[in-house]
Motif scaffolding. Structure first.
Motif, PDB file in Angstrom:
ATOM      1  N   LEU A 120       0.818  -1.137   0.109  1.00 41.76           N
ATOM      2  CA  LEU A 120       0.005   0.125   0.034  1.00 41.76           C
ATOM      3  C   LEU A 120       0.758   1.299  -0.099  1.00 41.76           C
ATOM      4  CD1 LEU A 120      -2.915  -1.012   2.603  1.00 41.76           C
ATOM      5  CD2 LEU A 120      -2.639  -1.136  -0.160  1.00 41.76           C
ATOM      6  N   ALA A 121       1.974   1.056   0.862  1.00 40.64           N
ATOM      7  CA  ALA A 121       2.980   2.417   0.708  1.00 40.64           C
ATOM      8  C   ALA A 121       3.494   2.522  -0.580  1.00 40.64           C
ATOM      9  CB  ALA A 121       3.835   2.075   2.045  1.00 40.64           C
ATOM     10  N   GLY A 160      -3.768  13.234  -1.496  1.00 40.31           N
ATOM     11  CA  GLY A 160      -3.336  13.867  -0.082  1.00 40.31           C
ATOM     12  C   GLY A 160      -3.684  12.982   1.022  1.00 40.31           C
ATOM     13  N   ASP A 161      -2.918  13.142   2.158  1.00 39.04           N
ATOM     14  CA  ASP A 161      -2.831  12.463   3.469  1.00 39.04           C
ATOM     15  C   ASP A 161      -2.329  10.964   3.213  1.00 39.04           C
ATOM     16  OD1 ASP A 161      -3.531  14.904   4.813  1.00 39.04           O
ATOM     17  OD2 ASP A 161      -5.766  14.358   4.027  1.00 39.04           O
ATOM     18  N   GLY A 162      -1.847  10.706   2.211  1.00 39.74           N
ATOM     19  CA  GLY A 162      -1.385   9.310   2.032  1.00 39.74           C
ATOM     20  C   GLY A 162      -2.408   8.380   1.618  1.00 39.74           C
ATOM     21  N   ASN A 163      -3.532   8.927   1.142  1.00 43.73           N
ATOM     22  CA  ASN A 163      -4.687   8.112   0.709  1.00 43.73           C
ATOM     23  C   ASN A 163      -4.289   7.747  -0.943  1.00 43.73           C
ATOM     24  OD1 ASN A 163      -6.234   8.204   2.849  1.00 43.73           O
ATOM     25  ND2 ASN A 163      -7.047  10.324   2.449  1.00 43.73           N
ATOM     26  N   ILE A 164      -5.078   6.772  -1.423  1.00 44.70           N
ATOM     27  CA  ILE A 164      -5.040   6.097  -2.778  1.00 44.70           C
ATOM     28  C   ILE A 164      -6.542   6.320  -3.206  1.00 44.70           C
ATOM     29  CG2 ILE A 164      -4.489   4.214  -4.314  1.00 44.70           C
ATOM     30  CD1 ILE A 164      -2.832   3.042  -1.924  1.00 44.70           C
ATOM     31  N   PRO A 212       9.158  -2.299  -3.819  1.00 39.86           N
ATOM     32  CA  PRO A 212       9.585  -2.509  -2.315  1.00 39.86           C
ATOM     33  C   PRO A 212      10.144  -3.924  -2.349  1.00 39.86           C
ATOM     34  CG  PRO A 212       7.286  -2.601  -2.450  1.00 39.86           C
ATOM     35  CD  PRO A 212       7.546  -2.327  -3.704  1.00 39.86           C
ATOM     36  N   GLY A 213      10.949  -4.293  -3.475  1.00 41.59           N
ATOM     37  CA  GLY A 213      11.669  -5.583  -3.380  1.00 41.59           C
ATOM     38  C   GLY A 213      12.457  -5.934  -4.560  1.00 41.59           C
ATOM     39  N   ASP A 214      12.753  -6.798  -4.911  1.00 41.24           N
ATOM     40  CA  ASP A 214      13.866  -7.174  -6.022  1.00 41.24           C
ATOM     41  C   ASP A 214      12.779  -7.134  -7.140  1.00 41.24           C
ATOM     42  OD1 ASP A 214      15.571  -7.770  -7.827  1.00 41.24           O
ATOM     43  OD2 ASP A 214      16.840  -9.639  -6.717  1.00 41.24           O
TER      44      ASP A 214
END
Length: 224
Positions: A27-28, A37-41, A59-61
């Protein structure tokens, strides 16, 4: 489906697509650069993401991710979900049976009814079973017991399949005219659908025939 539901199931599909990455990290990853805004999707954000951007921030290989998975990711972000999450909205034949599966993933019957947040609703018509609805357990209205909320959510179904259900919860489900069925751990939804199809066409039990309004369950076991 509401926009919130559409967004949820797209994110759900992406999390399933990358089981090696913890869901919060997925999610990040998808939130990066969001204009909500505010980290929402938002749906617009997901649909606008490019493959290049996703590969660069993975966030990985990223080198270990196959071309097929990248393609599936882009499809999910555009709303083209895998088969076990894709509703069939074109089946117009009369429904003969509706079944709710308590599941954490839409693949295995692995939900405890009293803790279930997701229900996968399948309907049967003369062509067999199909995914009719994806439902999320809402917040219970003030003063309502959570299992009552769950039972009402699936009250249009004839059967409920789950891995576990307590006695009081089962009684509540039955009061909504739903028959609860517990299965062993690891049982797939697909296998239960196949078994139900055989039962409906070959050897329907009298109690289910009566539940479906069949006038002579002992002699007329086939759907017309």
């Amino acid at each position: 489906m509401s926009k919130d539901d559409l967004l949820f199931w797209r994110l759900f599909a992406v999390v399933q697509l990358f089981p090696e990455i913890p869901p919060p990290e997925v999610l990040a990853w998808l939130t990066q650069g969001s204009r909500e805004g505010d980290g929402n999707i938002g749906l617009a954000h997901l649909q606008a993401m490019s493959l290049e951007e996703l590969e660069a921030t993975f966030p990985g290989d990223a080198g270990k991710v196959t071309v097929s998975r990248w393609q599936s990711l882009m499809s999910c972000l555009q709303g083209q979900l895998p088969p076990h999450l894709t509703l069939n909205e074109n089946r117009r034949q009369p429904q003969q049976l509706r079944v709710a599966f308590s599941s954490l993933d839409g693949i295995t019957v692995n939900g405890h009814f009293g803790q279930s947040h997701l229900f996968f609703i399948y309907a049967f018509d003369s062509d067999g079973p199909y995914l009719m609805a994806l439902r999320r357990t809402p917040v219970s209205p003030e003063g309502e017991e959570s299992n009552e909320t769950r039972a009402r959510l699936i009250s249009d179904c004839h059967l409920l399949f789950c891995e576990a259900i307590g006695g009081p919860a089962a009684a509540r489900v039955i009061r909504h005219n739903i028959h609860p069925i517990k299965v062993l751990p690891g049982v797939s939804i697909a296998s239960q659908l196949a078994a139900l199809q055989r039962m409906l066409t070959e050897n329907m039990p009298p109690w289910l025939a009566r539940r479906l309004g069949k006038s002579n369950p002992l002699e007329n076991r086939l759907f017309s």
